[in-house]
Design an enzyme around this catalytic site. Structure first.
Site, short mmCIF file in Angstrom:
data_model
loop_
_atom_site.label_atom_id
_atom_site.label_comp_id
_atom_site.label_asym_id
_atom_site.label_seq_id
_atom_site.Cartn_x
_atom_site.Cartn_y
_atom_site.Cartn_z
N GLU A 1 -25.75 -41.07 -12.56
CA GLU A 1 -24.99 -40.53 -13.77
C GLU A 1 -25.97 -40.52 -14.89
O GLU A 1 -25.55 -40.75 -16.08
CB GLU A 1 -23.61 -40.86 -13.78
CG GLU A 1 -22.65 -40.57 -12.86
CD GLU A 1 -22.73 -39.31 -12.26
OE1 GLU A 1 -23.05 -38.29 -12.99
OE2 GLU A 1 -22.30 -38.96 -10.99
N GLY A 2 -27.09 -40.95 -14.89
CA GLY A 2 -28.03 -41.12 -15.74
C GLY A 2 -28.46 -42.49 -16.04
O GLY A 2 -27.68 -43.19 -16.28
#
Length: 596
Positions: free
Chosen positions: A442-443
């Site tokens: 998620e980054g």
């Protein structure tokens, strides 16, 4: 094997004493979200996680998921499927989802303690229902009426799960490079073709159907990120009456073999003309993606928090029981052959670091969820606007800091065990491996840092930061004469001023050289996290002293805050100095000169 007991006392303290969540819920129109109801949710959630999920954590790590190449089917570890059935039967899947789609309609912040419990009890298992929430949010905000009617109820009830199919083998975070395509069909659907990687819970044996939210390009799409559309692609085709039809042309090609979260299926998904439906407007898929992504980023931050807490609990228990050497100031337990290692200052350093980052991080993470509720439901437009700005600013901080701190906390906890920490018997090395992954999906931390400094500060001119600085100023003014927190007010005020000056400094340099943003981003993010946590620790002390909590809890908050301000907040000095170092210290060396 490591143990887990839900920290209900501190969860209640964070939610009700520090954040005053019950009053906020009532003000936002959540009449059912009373203290009695929420206490019951916490108590039953603790029972489920302690007795059902936590015992499966080691099994999931040891056995992992298996993939059948011939069929594409994924089999989850023993007990996982049965635990999911209990999860659905208990109504947990729809705890914070709308009533009209089968949910219980509680505010998002009311479900955050349950999320933390799941992540601490069994992070790998928790990944399977994780992205259903993001899919629900995307369909609620961007889907057509028929899509909400068709897909939301089984998602909310937990009969189906959802995924986010974003990246591809060649593009990583740069989604503007994606190649998956979607061809319009005569019946209004689209034929989706392409390969997606790193798809959490892309295939499993929990449910009959999985809804894939897929980014793809239409035939007339412009290049880059402005040409991306969002599609919903079911694993099994869904009839107009909601019945399941034939298998769709989507299949799991393989699952990744990872350093941690072995019980979670991370899939390569192949779409070969699979039937899908456009969600939202053509070429506007990033709007839906960010709806899912921002929800997921807060959720992954909570994963870091849960792992940190479980590691801390086990290290604390071990440090109280493990006898080794005598205290430097003389025997503390003369009736025993040696003192427990908790008497040694360096063990205290590690335990207090975990306690400070866990308990302060809990308030910070819960506040992020509360901001979502305020931004959506506050009756006043200005309050909604400010909450949304602060939420945007805090989301990358919550995600990055709580996961980076989980790496630190799990390794401190492992270190408390000494040689017993790196063997599998005590379960600490699993927590350390699992925690390391949370900083990536998620980054990555670097992506969160660029989002914070590049988008939320420079592009949006620090709107969210100004809201937080205003909160700090208000708190300091209100408690200027409060003896219980007087020692924290001055340092907190000074850091708020320094934070603003550091932001202005980076902004001026970035105006002359955009590389200054990338060079400063990581250290700016970590600096921001430590100052934000100082604010929450000061507020925690003020809240504890004003509450009816036990003297033991009050002393714990006060002394941990003192430790934080004296030993962890000074880390900001190093981060500020690194920011001042500028881009030239990173970019002067020619790429070819990295090798001798």
């Amino acid at each position: 094997m490591s143990h887990y007991k839900a920290p209900l006392t501190d969860m209640r303290f964070a939610l009700f004493d520090v954040l005053q969540a019950e009053a906020t819920f009532q003000r936002l129109g959540f009449a059912e979200a009373t203290r009695d109801v929420l206490d019951a949710v916490l108590q039953e959630g603790a029972r489920f996680n302690e007795t059902v999920l936590a015992p499966l954590n080691a099994i999931g790590d040891q056995v992992g998921c298996s993939h059948a190449q011939a069929t594409g089917a994924v089999t989850t570890p023993p007990g996982f499927k049965q635990a999911y059935a209990q999860y659905v039967e208990g109504g947990w899947a729809g705890l914070t989802s709308p009533v009209e789609f089968g949910g219980q309609g509680l505010p998002l912040a009311a479900g955050v303690p349950l999320k933390e419990m799941i992540d601490a009890a069994n992070l790998a298992w928790g990944n399977f229902p994780l992205l259903s929430h993001g899919a629900t949010e995307a369909l609620q905000q961007h889907g057509d009426a028929w899509q909400r009617e068709m897909f939301l109820k089984p998602l909310v009830e937990g009969r189906w799960t959802g995924t986010m199919c974003l990246t591809e083998p060649h593009c990583g975070t740069d989604l503007g490079l994606l190649r998956t395509r979607a061809e319009p069909q005569a019946d209004g659907s689209y034929a989706v073709t392409g390969t997606k990687i790193f798809i959490t819970a892309g295939e499993h044996d929990f449910t009959d159907n999985i809804l894939h939210l897929v980014l793809a390009r239409l035939p007339d799409a412009p290049t880059g990120s402005k040409g991306i559309s969002l599609f919903i692609v079911p694993k099994v085709r869904v009839g107009q009456d909601g019945s399941l039809g034939a298998a769709n042309a989507v299949r799991c090609g393989s699952i990744e073999h990872k350093m941690g979260i072995h019980g979670s299926a991370t899939c390569v998904m192949n779409f070969d003309g699979a039937q899908g439906y456009l969600v939202g407007q053509p070429h506007k898929g990033l709007m839906g993606m960010f709806t899912m992504m921002n929800t997921a980023r807060l959720a992954v931050g909570l994963q870091g928090l849960g792992l940190s807490d479980r590691a801390y609990q086990n290290a604390l228990t071990y440090s109280r029981e493990r006898l080794q050497m005598r205290a430097l100031s003389g025997a503390k337990c003369p009736d025993k052959p040696a003192d427990p290692i908790i008497v040694h200052p360096d063990v205290r350093r590690m335990l207090l670091t975990c306690k400070a980052l866990v308990e302060g991080g809990r308030v910070m993470g819960y506040h992020g969820a509360l901001l979502v509720d305020i931004a959506r439901h506050a009756p006043d437009a200005l309050e909604r606007e400010q909450a949304d700005a602060l939420l945007g600013f805090m989301t990358p901080i919550v995600k990055a800091c709580l996961t980076e701190w989980s790496v630190e906390c799990t390794y401190h906890a492992l270190q408390c065990f000494g040689g017993h920490g790196y063997i599998a018997e005590h379960g600490m090395e699993q927590l350390a491996r699992d925690a390391r992954i949370t900083t990536l999906y998620e980054g990555t931390t670097g992506i969160q840092a660029l989002d914070l400094l590049g988008r939320k500060v420079v592009q949006q001119q620090g709107t969210g930061l100004r809201v937080l600085l205003g909160m700090i100023e208000t708190f300091c003014n209100e408690h200027q004469g409060n003896a219980a927190v007087a020692e924290f007010i001055g340092p907190l005020r000074a850091k708020a001023v320094e934070w603003q000056q550091l932001t202005e400094q980076v902004g001026r340099r970035a105006a002359a050289d955009p590389d200054e943003i990338g060079a400063a981003a990581y250290d700016y993010l970590m600096y921001s996290g430590y100052v934000a946590l100082a604010y929450w620790w000061a507020r925690s002390v003020a809240a504890s002293e004003a509450s009816e909590q036990s003297a033991r809890l009050k002393a714990g908050k006060r002394e941990t805050a003192r430790f934080y301000f004296a030993r962890l907040l000074p880390r900001t000095l190093g981060h500020a100095a690194a920011v001042a170092g500028g881009a030239s210290t990173l970019l002067a060396l020619d790429a070819d000169a990295f090798s001798p």
